[in-house]
Design a protein around this motif. Structure first.
Motif, PDB file in Angstrom:
ATOM      1  N   GLU A   1       8.109 -20.234 -33.608  1.00 48.65           N
ATOM      2  CA  GLU A   1       8.848 -20.403 -34.864  1.00 48.65           C
ATOM      3  C   GLU A   1       8.454 -21.704 -35.557  1.00 48.65           C
ATOM      4  O   GLU A   1       8.247 -21.746 -36.774  1.00 48.65           O
ATOM      5  N   GLN A   2       8.360 -22.784 -34.791  1.00 45.15           N
ATOM      6  CA  GLN A   2       7.984 -24.083 -35.361  1.00 45.15           C
ATOM      7  C   GLN A   2       6.606 -24.033 -36.009  1.00 45.15           C
ATOM      8  O   GLN A   2       6.354 -24.702 -37.018  1.00 45.15           O
ATOM      9  N   LEU A   3       5.715 -23.230 -35.435  1.00 52.09           N
ATOM     10  CA  LEU A   3       4.346 -23.139 -35.947  1.00 52.09           C
ATOM     11  C   LEU A   3       4.206 -22.086 -37.043  1.00 52.09           C
ATOM     12  O   LEU A   3       3.107 -21.899 -37.584  1.00 52.09           O
ATOM     13  N   GLY A   4       5.295 -21.393 -37.332  1.00 55.38           N
ATOM     14  CA  GLY A   4       5.273 -20.407 -38.406  1.00 55.38           C
ATOM     15  C   GLY A   4       4.589 -19.102 -38.067  1.00 55.38           C
ATOM     16  O   GLY A   4       4.145 -18.375 -38.969  1.00 55.38           O
ATOM     17  N   VAL A   5       4.497 -18.770 -36.766  1.00 53.71           N
ATOM     18  CA  VAL A   5       3.819 -17.527 -36.367  1.00 53.71           C
ATOM     19  C   VAL A   5       4.744 -16.594 -35.583  1.00 53.71           C
ATOM     20  O   VAL A   5       4.281 -15.677 -34.913  1.00 53.71           O
ATOM     21  N   SER A   6       6.050 -16.807 -35.670  1.00 47.42           N
ATOM     22  CA  SER A   6       6.975 -16.007 -34.862  1.00 47.42           C
ATOM     23  C   SER A   6       6.895 -14.518 -35.189  1.00 47.42           C
ATOM     24  O   SER A   6       7.115 -13.678 -34.311  1.00 47.42           O
ATOM     25  N   GLU A   7       6.543 -14.176 -36.438  1.00 46.91           N
ATOM     26  CA  GLU A   7       6.439 -12.766 -36.809  1.00 46.91           C
ATOM     27  C   GLU A   7       5.204 -12.103 -36.210  1.00 46.91           C
ATOM     28  O   GLU A   7       5.119 -10.873 -36.158  1.00 46.91           O
ATOM     29  N   ALA A   8       4.259 -12.911 -35.754  1.00 48.22           N
ATOM     30  CA  ALA A   8       3.023 -12.363 -35.185  1.00 48.22           C
ATOM     31  C   ALA A   8       2.915 -12.591 -33.684  1.00 48.22           C
ATOM     32  O   ALA A   8       1.876 -12.312 -33.082  1.00 48.22           O
ATOM     33  N   VAL A   9       3.976 -13.124 -33.073  1.00 52.64           N
ATOM     34  CA  VAL A   9       3.999 -13.373 -31.625  1.00 52.64           C
ATOM     35  C   VAL A   9       5.158 -12.615 -31.011  1.00 52.64           C
ATOM     36  O   VAL A   9       6.288 -12.704 -31.489  1.00 52.64           O
ATOM     37  N   ASP A  10       4.879 -11.874 -29.928  1.00 53.63           N
ATOM     38  CA  ASP A  10       5.940 -11.135 -29.244  1.00 53.63           C
ATOM     39  C   ASP A  10       5.887 -11.432 -27.751  1.00 53.63           C
ATOM     40  O   ASP A  10       4.792 -11.476 -27.157  1.00 53.63           O
ATOM     41  N   LEU A  11       7.071 -11.642 -27.161  1.00 61.15           N
ATOM     42  CA  LEU A  11       7.207 -11.845 -25.723  1.00 61.15           C
ATOM     43  C   LEU A  11       8.120 -10.740 -25.188  1.00 61.15           C
ATOM     44  O   LEU A  11       9.331 -10.931 -25.058  1.00 61.15           O
ATOM     45  N   PRO A  12       7.561  -9.572 -24.882  1.00 62.20           N
ATOM     46  CA  PRO A  12       8.391  -8.423 -24.502  1.00 62.20           C
ATOM     47  C   PRO A  12       8.966  -8.487 -23.103  1.00 62.20           C
ATOM     48  O   PRO A  12       9.755  -7.617 -22.722  1.00 62.20           O
ATOM     49  N   GLY A  13       8.594  -9.496 -22.312  1.00 65.65           N
ATOM     50  CA  GLY A  13       9.109  -9.601 -20.948  1.00 65.65           C
ATOM     51  C   GLY A  13       8.179  -8.961 -19.934  1.00 65.65           C
ATOM     52  O   GLY A  13       7.023  -8.645 -20.223  1.00 65.65           O
ATOM     53  N   TYR A  14       8.723  -8.785 -18.736  1.00 64.91           N
ATOM     54  CA  TYR A  14       7.941  -8.217 -17.636  1.00 64.91           C
ATOM     55  C   TYR A  14       7.630  -6.750 -17.898  1.00 64.91           C
ATOM     56  O   TYR A  14       8.505  -5.994 -18.329  1.00 64.91           O
ATOM     57  N   VAL A  15       6.395  -6.353 -17.657  1.00 66.60           N
ATOM     58  CA  VAL A  15       6.025  -4.938 -17.700  1.00 66.60           C
ATOM     59  C   VAL A  15       5.449  -4.575 -16.330  1.00 66.60           C
ATOM     60  O   VAL A  15       4.732  -5.365 -15.718  1.00 66.60           O
ATOM     61  N   PRO A  16       5.769  -3.387 -15.820  1.00 68.10           N
ATOM     62  CA  PRO A  16       5.313  -3.019 -14.471  1.00 68.10           C
ATOM     63  C   PRO A  16       3.802  -2.978 -14.331  1.00 68.10           C
ATOM     64  O   PRO A  16       3.262  -3.283 -13.274  1.00 68.10           O
ATOM     65  N   ASP A  17       3.111  -2.590 -15.389  1.00 63.07           N
ATOM     66  CA  ASP A  17       1.653  -2.473 -15.306  1.00 63.07           C
ATOM     67  C   ASP A  17       1.041  -2.952 -16.620  1.00 63.07           C
ATOM     68  O   ASP A  17       1.213  -2.319 -17.671  1.00 63.07           O
ATOM     69  N   PRO A  18       0.296  -4.063 -16.609  1.00 65.08           N
ATOM     70  CA  PRO A  18      -0.295  -4.565 -17.851  1.00 65.08           C
ATOM     71  C   PRO A  18      -1.580  -3.857 -18.265  1.00 65.08           C
ATOM     72  O   PRO A  18      -2.058  -4.061 -19.384  1.00 65.08           O
ATOM     73  N   ILE A  19      -2.162  -3.054 -17.377  1.00 64.37           N
ATOM     74  CA  ILE A  19      -3.468  -2.443 -17.641  1.00 64.37           C
ATOM     75  C   ILE A  19      -3.494  -1.664 -18.960  1.00 64.37           C
ATOM     76  O   ILE A  19      -4.440  -1.814 -19.755  1.00 64.37           O
ATOM     77  N   PRO A  20      -2.495  -0.805 -19.268  1.00 69.32           N
ATOM     78  CA  PRO A  20      -2.541  -0.089 -20.548  1.00 69.32           C
ATOM     79  C   PRO A  20      -2.547  -1.024 -21.759  1.00 69.32           C
ATOM     80  O   PRO A  20      -3.173  -0.719 -22.782  1.00 69.32           O
ATOM     81  N   TYR A  21      -1.865  -2.158 -21.668  1.00 66.57           N
ATOM     82  CA  TYR A  21      -1.877  -3.145 -22.746  1.00 66.57           C
ATOM     83  C   TYR A  21      -3.265  -3.773 -22.880  1.00 66.57           C
ATOM     84  O   TYR A  21      -3.782  -3.942 -23.987  1.00 66.57           O
ATOM     85  N   PHE A  22      -3.856  -4.126 -21.726  1.00 65.95           N
ATOM     86  CA  PHE A  22      -5.194  -4.706 -21.760  1.00 65.95           C
ATOM     87  C   PHE A  22      -6.187  -3.752 -22.416  1.00 65.95           C
ATOM     88  O   PHE A  22      -7.023  -4.164 -23.219  1.00 65.95           O
ATOM     89  N   ALA A  23      -6.102  -2.466 -22.046  1.00 70.10           N
ATOM     90  CA  ALA A  23      -7.068  -1.476 -22.529  1.00 70.10           C
ATOM     91  C   ALA A  23      -7.012  -1.310 -24.044  1.00 70.10           C
ATOM     92  O   ALA A  23      -8.001  -0.891 -24.660  1.00 70.10           O
ATOM     93  N   ARG A  24      -5.881  -1.636 -24.662  1.00 70.25           N
ATOM     94  CA  ARG A  24      -5.712  -1.468 -26.107  1.00 70.25           C
ATOM     95  C   ARG A  24      -5.813  -2.786 -26.873  1.00 70.25           C
ATOM     96  O   ARG A  24      -5.680  -2.796 -28.091  1.00 70.25           O
ATOM     97  N   ALA A  25      -6.024  -3.878 -26.157  1.00 66.58           N
ATOM     98  CA  ALA A  25      -6.105  -5.190 -26.795  1.00 66.58           C
ATOM     99  C   ALA A  25      -7.513  -5.447 -27.324  1.00 66.58           C
ATOM    100  O   ALA A  25      -8.495  -4.850 -26.869  1.00 66.58           O
ATOM    101  N   ALA A  26      -7.607  -6.356 -28.287  1.00 63.59           N
ATOM    102  CA  ALA A  26      -8.909  -6.795 -28.777  1.00 63.59           C
ATOM    103  C   ALA A  26      -9.452  -7.954 -27.946  1.00 63.59           C
ATOM    104  O   ALA A  26     -10.661  -8.203 -27.916  1.00 63.59           O
ATOM    105  N   LEU A  27      -8.527  -8.666 -27.269  1.00 58.54           N
ATOM    106  CA  LEU A  27      -8.917  -9.857 -26.521  1.00 58.54           C
ATOM    107  C   LEU A  27      -7.829 -10.195 -25.520  1.00 58.54           C
ATOM    108  O   LEU A  27      -6.638 -10.069 -25.828  1.00 58.54           O
ATOM    109  N   PHE A  28      -8.228 -10.636 -24.324  1.00 56.87           N
ATOM    110  CA  PHE A  28      -7.294 -11.188 -23.351  1.00 56.87           C
ATOM    111  C   PHE A  28      -7.590 -12.678 -23.205  1.00 56.87           C
ATOM    112  O   PHE A  28      -8.754 -13.085 -23.121  1.00 56.87           O
ATOM    113  N   VAL A  29      -6.529 -13.485 -23.146  1.00 52.57           N
ATOM    114  CA  VAL A  29      -6.701 -14.928 -22.994  1.00 52.57           C
ATOM    115  C   VAL A  29      -5.894 -15.428 -21.807  1.00 52.57           C
ATOM    116  O   VAL A  29      -4.693 -15.150 -21.692  1.00 52.57           O
TER     117      VAL A  29
END
Length: 365
Positions: free
Chosen positions: A243-271
């Motif tokens: 929020e302080q950096l003005g990017v809260s609308e483009a940042v999401d913290l959805p919490g724990y997910v049982p399996d991150p692999i499907p998210y990785f497969a659809r991402a443009a980049l992992f950091v």
């Protein structure tokens, strides 16, 4: 050795977690290679991933409290029903196993798995001293990266011939199937700005604050979104920083997910933005899912996994500008899929399990 060889795995397991996930995978592979795994739970530990662990795995709950209680109960178990090998996960279990074996008089070989960079994780002087004293009494210490091995020999006086590097069993046959699973998040549906993903417990070690700052810098150059998977004590402060950096609308913290692999497969980049790791399993998972990676050159693991930067860009720890530049460059010119796969065979679960069994003397080399 009569009948099926048996390896006991001692740990105060949680219901879920990175170490727990890897031990469930090892149990599955041990069974496939004709070795009977047994979980010995200590200090309030529970069966990890109860819906996924094979039913053939034996479970013994020591129902122990502190370290002394765990030592006493494990020593009794080793006298009554010794396994062919005892593998430990986490510092508590390593020290309990070494002392309990001596008390029991049972010659069961003990193998200590070190899953993180110990000079970073064992901060208290007493913990470091006992690790120096007790780890070398194990038959072998298994380091999950060359960086962890070097840390053990440099800071803990481990003899080099007592430390064996075996990577984690991260690349499993089910990854393509898991990657195809649906993701219930609007940013991964259809068209839109590229989505960058981070994953891990929301603690200082993972340094997601630097990732969010680098992402804010990136959005001045190109549109993007950031999803950080995981939960932890810093969740609210990370939201506030966005929020302080003005990017809260483009940042999401959805919490724990049982399996991150499907998210990785659809991402443009992992950091990976960590200050330190033992290996950095999420980097391997991301590469196996086919997503480009940017990672901090932290101790230990990222440089090994990314082949000194040939597979993915490495940046200094805590360097916002360098991370922003690496993210921008990778999004604009991602590496080829064959480059992402370079070296992943080192982390194949069947191959890793065989290495474990060979080191423990349960399979011939």
């Amino acid at each position: 050795m009569l009948g099926k060889p048996r390896v006991a795995i001692l740990s105060p397991f949680k219901a879920w977690g990175g170490i727990e996930r890897k031990m469930v995978i090892l149990c599955r592979e041990f069974l496939a290679q004709g070795v009977q795994p047994q979980l010995i739970l200590t200090r309030g530990g529970v069966v990890p991933y109860p819906d996924e662990i094979p039913s053939e795995v034996d479970v013994v709950d020591l129902a122990s409290g502190g370290k002394l209680d765990s030592i006493r109960k494990l020593a009794r178990l080793l006298k009554e029903d010794p396994p062919d090998a005892l593998l430990t996960a986490k510092d508590h279990a390593a020290k309990v196993a070494v002392i309990a074996r001596r008390l029991s008089g049972c010659p069961v070989p003990v193998f200590v798995k070190v899953t993180n960079t110990p000079s970073q994780t064992l901060r208290r002087r007493f913990k470091r001293w006992t690790a120096r004293l007790l780890y070398r009494q194990a038959d072998c210490v298994i380091a999950i990266s060359e960086g962890v091995r070097d840390d053990l020999t440099t800071h803990f006086g481990m003899p080099t011939d007592k430390v064996q590097v075996i990577y984690n069993p991260t690349v499993t046959p089910d990854i393509p199937e898991r990657a195809a699973n649906a993701v219930d998040h609007p940013w991964f549906q259809g068209e839109g700005p590229p989505v960058i993903v981070g994953a891990g417990r929301l603690t200082g070690q993972k340094d997601f604050a630097t990732l969010i700052e680098a992402f804010a810098c990136l959005t001045a150059r190109q549109p993007a979104r950031l999803v950080i998977l995981g939960d932890g004590p810093l969740r609210e402060s990370l939201r506030q920083r966005a929020e302080q950096l003005g990017v809260s609308e483009a940042v999401d913290l959805p919490g724990y997910v049982p399996d991150p692999i499907p998210y990785f497969a659809r991402a443009a980049l992992f950091v990976l933005s960590s200050r330190y790791e033992g290996l950095g399993n999420v980097i391997v998972e991301a590469l196996a899912a086919g997503v480009p990676v940017v990672a901090t050159d932290c101790p230990s693991g990222p440089r090994e996994i990314l082949r000194n930067g040939r597979v993915g860009r490495l940046v200094p720890v805590g360097d916002v500008e360098a991370m922003c530049h690496a993210m921008d460059a990778t999004l604009c010119d991602p590496p080829r899929s064959d480059v992402l796969r370079d070296g992943l065979d080192r982390f194949r679960s069947d191959r890793v399990a065989l290495q474990y069994l060979q080191v423990m003397g349960l399979k011939s080399t």
